[in-house]
Design an enzyme around this catalytic site. Structure first.
Site, PDB file in Angstrom:
ATOM      1  N   CYS A  98       0.808  -1.222   0.000  1.00 32.46           N
ATOM      2  CA  CYS A  98       0.000   0.000   0.000  1.00 32.46           C
ATOM      3  C   CYS A  98       0.843   1.274   0.000  1.00 32.46           C
ATOM      4  O   CYS A  98       0.322   2.362  -0.246  1.00 32.46           O
ATOM      5  CB  CYS A  98      -0.933   0.008   1.200  1.00 32.46           C
ATOM      6  SG  CYS A  98      -1.993  -1.455   1.299  1.00 32.46           S
ATOM      7  N   HIS A 389      -9.056   2.494  -2.652  1.00 28.03           N
ATOM      8  CA  HIS A 389      -7.641   2.219  -2.399  1.00 28.03           C
ATOM      9  C   HIS A 389      -7.065   1.281  -3.457  1.00 28.03           C
ATOM     10  O   HIS A 389      -6.921   0.087  -3.231  1.00 28.03           O
ATOM     11  CB  HIS A 389      -7.501   1.620  -1.001  1.00 28.03           C
ATOM     12  CG  HIS A 389      -6.126   1.207  -0.615  1.00 28.03           C
ATOM     13  ND1 HIS A 389      -4.992   1.854  -1.050  1.00 28.03           N
ATOM     14  CD2 HIS A 389      -5.705   0.185   0.187  1.00 28.03           C
ATOM     15  CE1 HIS A 389      -3.930   1.263  -0.537  1.00 28.03           C
ATOM     16  NE2 HIS A 389      -4.337   0.246   0.204  1.00 28.03           N
ATOM     17  N   CYS A 419       0.010   3.076   5.951  1.00 24.56           N
ATOM     18  CA  CYS A 419       0.359   1.753   6.460  1.00 24.56           C
ATOM     19  C   CYS A 419       0.458   0.806   5.277  1.00 24.56           C
ATOM     20  O   CYS A 419      -0.053   1.100   4.195  1.00 24.56           O
ATOM     21  CB  CYS A 419      -0.686   1.258   7.456  1.00 24.56           C
ATOM     22  SG  CYS A 419      -2.363   1.173   6.766  1.00 24.56           S
TER      23      CYS A 419
END
Length: 433
Positions: A98, A389, A419
């Site tokens: 990510c 996302h 994160c």
């Protein structure tokens, strides 16, 4: 862990982010169901170059990443370059889950500081719609052996070993390999440990959608989000995940997903599976000035950190942020904005608690905790819960979004964080004059 203040600059001056944009983000299997990560990445890079009047001869490096791999085309950066006819552009790929496009931006920054590069494009892309459905381990093994079998009899013998259940495809799963848990399951553990209740999570989710809806309504995202021409001839400008009329009461009605008995993480307070791409145009300060560009802003510092994924999987930003802030010589009071990737509302709440927990931060980094975050500075234009996302693209969205908002406010400083899988955390300090 000693961390010294350092100025991220080289012979060409500071690292400038001249421009940043992204495609509209779309929920899995909707607008981009027939496009892959290469298609999406190429769209973003092409538009970024076109609106800045750049040709392939101007671009020295393309640094791009993705998380959901395309098995036959894992070298995403070069594939994007080739899809655009940029045959002579050096390209390389990075994967940091990510935090992927935080890393591609950091790597471009390092090259600029070292004097190796004056103009680079960094970013990332991902398509969850095109994720391959995996075969069972048993079927994969037999098909492998069949490909090496010398006779038809040997092939039939191997295939006869398969049971009906072995032929069933496996559902794709975003699971931490080392711990065997999804991020949602890990978040459930975190919110219980850090005493984060359901109401707080739903409040954060509602705020994310409300702020994103306002940002769209006020035109704050117009320059950041390109218009995409879809294969069916339609054009797309808006993200299709933002709840334009978010009502707080609706979040309370949703059932927990990962712990159905005592859990609090729901589909409403989690980021959804998403397709999209984002790109950043980066230059040395001197090169930008020589070409007549006015940068969106500059990278003042960055840091990455890691902790064991067995515990507090998504608390990496709590460790990375004090490092980045120490390198920048700043405190929370100096910041205009904080833009934090929202994997889950529970993760955000735990991160906010961790940033203020001196014992926790010192035990991990040797640095003092940053302190209590002013919520009025946090994700003022919404976050990943609202926008979605696409793993590889989120960092580029967060960085661009923070810089555009700093510009709108007349300048300032922003802390951005993310994160990531494996217990990784990313933090980057941005400044705009």
């Amino acid at each position: 862990m000693p961390v010294r203040k350092m100025k991220l600059s080289g012979r060409g001056g500071r690292v400038a982010i001249v421009d940043g944009l992204r495609t509209p983000f779309a929920r899995i299997a909707t607008h981009y169901r027939d496009l892959n990560a290469i298609d999406l990445g190429a769209m973003a890079v092409k538009e970024l170059m076109a609106r800045n009047n750049l040709s392939q001869q101007d671009i020295e490096q393309l640094i791009f990443g993705m998380t959901v791999m395309i098995p036959e085309a894992p070298f995403i950066a070069r594939e994007v370059a080739l899809a655009l006819g940029m045959d002579t552009v050096d390209a390389y790929s990075i994967t940091r889950a990510c935090a992927t496009s935080f890393q591609t931006a950091a790597s471009a920054a390092d090259n600029i500081v070292a004097g190796y590069t004056d103009i680079a494009i960094a970013g990332g892309t991902d398509s969850t719609s095109c994720a391959r459905v995996p075969l069972s381990a048993e079927l994969s093994a037999v098909l492998r052996d069949v490909s090496f079998a010398k006779t038809l009899k040997d092939r039939i013998k191997l295939l006869s070993q398969l049971k009906a259940r072995d032929l069933m495809p496996q559902a794709p799963s975003i699971t931490e390999y080392s711990v065997g848990e999804t991020m949602g399951e890990s978040t459930e553990k975190m919110v219980k440990k850090w005493h984060v209740g359901r109401d707080e999570q739903d409040d954060l989710a509602h705020a994310s959608h409300s702020n994103a809806a306002r940002a769209w309504a006020e035109g704050r995202l117009d320059q950041q989000v390109m218009t995409v021409q879809l294969p069916n001839g339609q054009t797309l400008k808006d993200d299709n995940l933002v709840r334009k009329q978010s009502e707080r009461a609706g979040y309370s009605k949703l059932n927990p997903v990962f712990d159905r008995e005592t859990g609090s993480v729901t589909a409403g307070n989690s980021s959804p599976l998403t397709d999209g791409a984002g790109a950043l145009l980066m230059m040395s300060e001197k090169k930008a000035a020589a070409l007549g560009y006015t940068p969106l802003g500059y990278i003042r510092s960055y840091a990455f950190a890691a902790r064991t994924p067995q515990d507090d999987l998504l608390m990496g930003p709590v460790l990375a942020a004090p490092m980045a802030m120490a390198r920048a010589g700043l405190s929370l009071d100096d910041l205009t904005l904080i833009d934090m990737h929202e994997a889950f509302a529970g993760q955000v709440a735990c991160n906010l608690r961790g940033l203020a927990d001196d014992d926790y931060v010192r035990s991990q980094t040797g640095l003092a905790a940053l302190g209590e975050v002013d919520r009025s500075k946090l994700n003022v234009n919404g976050g990943s819960i609202a926008y979605g996302h696409p793993f590889g693209a989120t960092g580029a969205r967060v960085i661009s979004q923070a810089l555009y908002e700093l510009q709108r406010r007349g300048g300032g400083l922003a802390l951005t964080t993310a994160c990531a899988a494996g217990g990784i955390g990313a933090a980057m300090v941005l400044e705009t004059e």
